[in-house]
Design a protein around this motif. Sequence first.
Motif, PDB file in Angstrom:
ATOM      1  N   GLN A  94      -6.518  -1.002  -9.242  1.00  0.00           N
ATOM      2  CA  GLN A  94      -6.362  -1.139  -7.890  1.00  0.00           C
ATOM      3  C   GLN A  94      -5.145  -0.006  -7.448  1.00  0.00           C
ATOM      4  O   GLN A  94      -5.355   0.887  -6.547  1.00  0.00           O
ATOM      5  CB  GLN A  94      -5.660  -2.369  -7.427  1.00  0.00           C
ATOM      6  CG  GLN A  94      -4.961  -2.385  -5.860  1.00  0.00           C
ATOM      7  CD  GLN A  94      -6.400  -2.537  -5.058  1.00  0.00           C
ATOM      8  OE1 GLN A  94      -7.410  -3.019  -5.244  1.00  0.00           O
ATOM      9  NE2 GLN A  94      -6.283  -2.073  -3.694  1.00  0.00           N
ATOM     10  N   ILE A  95      -4.226   0.320  -8.441  1.00  0.00           N
ATOM     11  CA  ILE A  95      -3.142   1.382  -8.158  1.00  0.00           C
ATOM     12  C   ILE A  95      -3.630   2.643  -8.923  1.00  0.00           C
ATOM     13  O   ILE A  95      -2.863   3.695  -8.560  1.00  0.00           O
ATOM     14  CB  ILE A  95      -1.764   0.885  -8.634  1.00  0.00           C
ATOM     15  CG1 ILE A  95      -1.858   0.553 -10.111  1.00  0.00           C
ATOM     16  CG2 ILE A  95      -1.274  -0.499  -7.751  1.00  0.00           C
ATOM     17  CD1 ILE A  95      -0.599   0.281 -10.788  1.00  0.00           C
ATOM     18  N   SER A 111       1.466   2.130  -3.731  1.00  0.00           N
ATOM     19  CA  SER A 111       0.360   2.660  -4.281  1.00  0.00           C
ATOM     20  C   SER A 111      -0.016   4.041  -3.882  1.00  0.00           C
ATOM     21  O   SER A 111      -0.325   4.951  -4.619  1.00  0.00           O
ATOM     22  CB  SER A 111      -1.060   1.996  -4.022  1.00  0.00           C
ATOM     23  OG  SER A 111      -1.220   1.691  -2.601  1.00  0.00           O
ATOM     24  N   THR A 115       0.775  -1.038   0.074  1.00  0.00           N
ATOM     25  CA  THR A 115       0.011  -0.056  -0.111  1.00  0.00           C
ATOM     26  C   THR A 115       0.838   1.228  -0.026  1.00  0.00           C
ATOM     27  O   THR A 115       0.668   2.284  -0.664  1.00  0.00           O
ATOM     28  CB  THR A 115      -0.774   0.023   1.170  1.00  0.00           C
ATOM     29  OG1 THR A 115      -0.083  -0.113   2.602  1.00  0.00           O
ATOM     30  CG2 THR A 115      -2.013  -1.088   1.227  1.00  0.00           C
TER      31      THR A 115
END
Length: 430
Positions: A328-329, A294, A291
């Motif tokens: 997601q990113i 990201s 995380t």
Amino acid sequence: MAAAKKRPFLGGEDMDGKKVKGDLRGGKPHIAALILARGGSKGIPLKNIKMLAGVPLIGWVLRAAVDSELFGSIWVSTDHEKIEKVARAWGAQVHRRSPEVSRDSSSSLETIQEFVRLNPGVDIICNIQATSPCLHPHHLKQALAKITEEGFESVFSVVRRHHFRWKEVKKGEGSSTLALNLNPNRRLRRQDWDGELCENGSFYITSRDLIEKGILQGGKVAYFEMGAEYSVDIDVDIDWPVAEQRVLRYGYFGKDKPEVVRLLLCNLSGCLTDGQIYVSAEGLEMVSLNTRDSMGICMLQKEGVEVIVISSIDNPIPKVMVEKLSKQIGCEIRHNVEDKLSEVDKLRKERELVWKEVAYMGNDEPDVQCLNLSGLSAVPQDATLVSRNAAKYACHSAAGRGALREFAEHILLLKKKAKSQMEQDRIPRD
């Protein structure tokens, strides 16, 4: 200071290992920069070439020395092959010191005396400390002028401190103390006294004649005062994280203004992820995404930096998983890229960017050309040696463990530094 005698300069070896002859530069004194970098550091092994903010520690002072354009020759005195290679890569000649001055008990003066003895054409020696990474060319220029223009024979760097000092007095089993630089009954405020000058170790400039007499600071001597923000000295590991933050803010990054990155390209496997595919008991394939990485992408995008992730043609990650990762990113992933250089160059041209505006993060041999061409380039801590040698920044974090976040913070800090510098250079209009 007495006029310098003309002496034949024995020279040394250039970056390719070829013998070079010294230059008396039209009869002017030959001024040599000398950085002492012994391989046997007890506090931090091979400290002098350990990466500090993406640059070998010794690279920071070598860059300042080279860009100052003050020196007839720039040398690194070492007893270690790895330090020698780094020194040559950063533009220095190498003095391979003898075993007699490579011991733990050897003093800096003994090592400088050996160098002077073997290089009779050198008239002035500027001994620069490898562990002072916030040194700038203007520090060296102003200090050296005290010798070349004002007639001093030795100059050394200091920082002004406002510390109250006490002396320990031992008596029998107990101990007491005595004030050294204050009256405890009338403690001065900081603004009411000038403080004290303390050596910060950045450099010592001395005439040859004094060195031959065994004197590093003497004759007609002067000091050069450096600001506290530039007075960084690394002795032990605990100093490292503090020095990294200081050098990113106050270090010298070269003649050009810091690059303003507009596009970051990053490998998917081996940079954004750790390069592994995990398979569950049910046969489901998974990859690990940190995380912090990201969030690093998000930070860059908020500052106007476009981020594109590259997945090579031999990447085993399935296309459907790549598409999910892209969502997601929050950035585009170019899948099945066969030629990374061609793809990166295509993206650069489409956006009408020059290479200095492109940042690249890779981890292996196919990335070397992109790492070399990009204005900023980085590799994770666990990247291959060939890619580490090509990159301008080596992360402390491994792939899939925050390396991209670390590089993002480095890019944004340089972006902030460039903005500040542009504001300083701006000419006010009437």
